[in-house]
Design a protein around this motif. Structure first.
Motif, short mmCIF file in Angstrom:
data_model
loop_
_atom_site.label_atom_id
_atom_site.label_comp_id
_atom_site.label_asym_id
_atom_site.label_seq_id
_atom_site.Cartn_x
_atom_site.Cartn_y
_atom_site.Cartn_z
N LYS A 139 0.95 -1.22 -0.01
CA LYS A 139 0.04 -0.16 -0.05
C LYS A 139 0.88 1.16 0.09
N ASP A 140 2.08 1.11 0.70
CA ASP A 140 2.81 2.46 0.76
C ASP A 140 3.44 2.65 -0.45
N LYS A 141 3.74 1.64 -1.06
CA LYS A 141 4.32 1.72 -2.51
C LYS A 141 3.48 1.72 -3.67
N GLY A 142 2.22 1.85 -3.35
CA GLY A 142 1.22 1.68 -4.50
C GLY A 142 1.06 0.66 -5.33
N LEU A 143 1.40 -0.45 -4.71
CA LEU A 143 1.68 -1.81 -5.56
C LEU A 143 0.62 -2.64 -5.44
N ALA A 144 -0.57 -2.47 -4.48
CA ALA A 144 -1.38 -3.51 -4.01
C ALA A 144 -2.16 -4.10 -5.20
N LEU A 145 -2.69 -3.22 -6.24
CA LEU A 145 -3.44 -3.74 -7.32
C LEU A 145 -2.46 -4.45 -8.31
N THR A 146 -1.24 -3.77 -8.42
CA THR A 146 -0.20 -4.53 -9.18
C THR A 146 -0.13 -6.04 -8.73
N PHE A 147 0.19 -6.16 -7.43
CA PHE A 147 0.64 -7.45 -6.84
C PHE A 147 -0.58 -8.18 -7.11
N GLU A 148 -1.88 -8.13 -7.01
CA GLU A 148 -3.12 -8.84 -7.26
C GLU A 148 -3.20 -9.00 -8.74
N ALA A 149 -2.85 -8.36 -9.53
CA ALA A 149 -3.06 -8.63 -11.16
C ALA A 149 -1.95 -9.66 -11.29
N ALA A 150 -0.77 -9.47 -10.68
CA ALA A 150 0.27 -10.61 -11.05
C ALA A 150 -0.16 -11.86 -10.61
N LEU A 151 -0.75 -11.86 -9.52
CA LEU A 151 -1.32 -13.11 -9.08
C LEU A 151 -2.39 -13.82 -9.66
N ASP A 152 -3.34 -12.73 -10.32
CA ASP A 152 -4.27 -13.49 -11.14
C ASP A 152 -3.54 -14.09 -12.67
N ASN A 153 -2.49 -13.46 -13.05
CA ASN A 153 -2.09 -13.89 -14.32
C ASN A 153 -1.32 -15.17 -13.89
N LEU A 154 -0.59 -15.24 -12.67
CA LEU A 154 0.10 -16.49 -12.55
C LEU A 154 -0.72 -17.52 -12.15
N ALA A 155 -1.87 -17.31 -11.62
CA ALA A 155 -3.12 -18.30 -11.34
C ALA A 155 -3.39 -19.04 -12.80
N THR A 156 -3.91 -18.02 -13.90
CA THR A 156 -4.09 -18.57 -15.12
C THR A 156 -3.33 -19.43 -15.81
N GLU A 157 -1.77 -18.90 -15.49
CA GLU A 157 -0.92 -19.86 -16.12
C GLU A 157 -0.61 -21.04 -15.61
N LEU A 158 -0.76 -21.13 -14.24
CA LEU A 158 -0.68 -22.45 -13.50
C LEU A 158 -1.74 -23.45 -13.88
N SER A 159 -2.94 -22.98 -14.20
CA SER A 159 -4.10 -23.61 -14.23
C SER A 159 -4.00 -24.39 -15.71
N ARG A 160 -3.15 -23.79 -16.31
CA ARG A 160 -2.68 -24.71 -17.68
C ARG A 160 -2.09 -25.80 -17.73
N HIS A 161 -1.02 -25.98 -16.74
CA HIS A 161 -0.50 -27.10 -16.31
C HIS A 161 -0.28 -27.20 -14.82
N PRO A 162 -1.45 -27.88 -14.27
CA PRO A 162 -1.55 -28.01 -12.68
C PRO A 162 -0.60 -29.18 -12.34
N ILE A 163 0.03 -28.88 -11.10
CA ILE A 163 0.93 -29.65 -10.53
C ILE A 163 0.35 -29.88 -9.08
N ASP A 164 0.07 -31.10 -8.68
CA ASP A 164 -0.29 -31.43 -7.32
C ASP A 164 0.92 -31.33 -6.32
N TYR A 165 1.26 -30.19 -5.96
CA TYR A 165 2.28 -30.23 -5.04
C TYR A 165 1.90 -30.70 -3.52
N ALA A 166 0.61 -30.78 -3.17
CA ALA A 166 0.14 -31.19 -1.83
C ALA A 166 0.71 -32.75 -2.18
N HIS A 167 0.33 -33.67 -3.17
CA HIS A 167 0.77 -34.80 -3.27
C HIS A 167 2.07 -35.11 -3.05
N ARG A 168 2.83 -34.29 -3.85
CA ARG A 168 4.48 -34.57 -3.71
C ARG A 168 4.87 -34.40 -2.00
#
Length: 205
Positions: A52-81
Motif C-alpha cells: 500500500k505504501d508503495k502503491g503496488l497492491a493492485l499490481t500485486f493482485e493482478a500479477a497473482l491473477d496472471n500467475l494463477a491463469t498460467e498455473l491452471s494450464r499446467h496443474p501440478i499437485d504439490y500437496a501430493h508431492r
C-alpha cells in the motif's frame, strides 16, 4: 530486511494462489499449505502495508491473477508431492550411487557423511515441492532425537545457502548439479504416479 520482505511476498503469494485454486478463506488456504495461520497473518499484514505504501497492491493482485491463469494450464499437485515426501530423506543407496560418486569426492574433497545426506535432502525437497527448505519435513532418522534434529536444521540451512551460491563455491557446484538432476527425476516420478494412479517404483524409495 530485503530477504525477509522477499519471504513475506513469496509466502503470501503462495497462500493467495492456493485460495484462488481451492476457494474458501485465507485461513483455509494457509492450513492447506501447512503454513501457521498466525505466522501468515503477521507476514501478510506486513506485506499489505508495504504494498500500500508503495502503491503496488493492485499490481500485486493482478500479477497473482496472471500467475494463477498460467498455473491452471499446467496443474501440478504439490500437496501430493509433500504428502509423499513426509519424513523423507535421500535414500542411502541413491546417495552413494548417484550423488556421491568418486568424481565428486576426488574433485572437491566432499564430506560424504550421513549428516550431509540428510542436509541435502532438505534442498531436494524444496526443489521438488517448490517450498522453502525451512519447511522441509524432519527426516524420520532424526525426528525423535531433539539434539540430532537441531543439528539437522542447522546443517540443512548451511548446505542450502552454499548450494544457492554454488557459483561462488566451485566444490559445491558439481553437488548442486547432481542434486538438481535427481530432484527433477524424483518430481517426474511423483507426477507419473499421481497421473496414472498405479503402483510404480519411485525414486523416493
Amino acid at each position: 530486511m530485503a530477504s525477509r520482505s522477499a519471504s513475506h511476498l513469496r509466502r503470501s503469494a503462495a497462500v493467495r494462489l492456493a485460495r484462488r485454486a481451492r476457494g474458501g478463506s485465507i485461513i483455509d488456504a494457509a492450513q492447506f499449505l501447512g503454513v501457521s495461520t498466525g505466522a501468515h497473518a503477521r507476514f501478510d499484514n506486513v506485506l499489505k502495508h508495504r504494498l500500500k505504501d508503495k502503491g503496488l497492491a493492485l499490481t500485486f493482485e493482478a500479477a497473482l491473477d496472471n500467475l494463477a491463469t498460467e498455473l491452471s494450464r499446467h496443474p501440478i499437485d504439490y500437496a501430493h508431492r509433500r504428502r509423499t515426501l513426509d519424513e523423507w530423506a535421500i535414500p542411502p543407496q541413491i546417495w552413494e550411487t548417484e550423488i556421491v560418486h568418486p568424481g565428486l569426492t576426488r574433485s572437491c574433497k566432499f564430506a560424504a557423511d550421513d549428516r550431509k545426506r540428510l542436509a541435502c535432502s532438505a534442498y531436494v525437497w524444496a526443489r521438488v515441492a517448490h517450498g522453502e527448505h525451512l519447511f522441509a519435513p524432519t527426516p524420520a532418522e532424526v525426528r525423535n532425537d531433539a539434539d540430532r534434529k537441531t543439528i539437522w536444521r542447522r546443517d540443512a540451512t548451511t548446505v542450502f545457502n552454499l548450494l544457492k551460491r554454488a557459483q561462488r563455491y566451485p566444490r559445491y557446484l558439481m553437488l548442486k548439479e547432481l542434486l538438481d538432476a535427481y530432484a527433477d527425476r524424483l518430481a517426474d516420478s511423483l507426477g507419473c504416479q499421481r497421473s496414472t494412479g498405479q503402483e510404480q517404483r519411485s525414486l523416493a524409495n
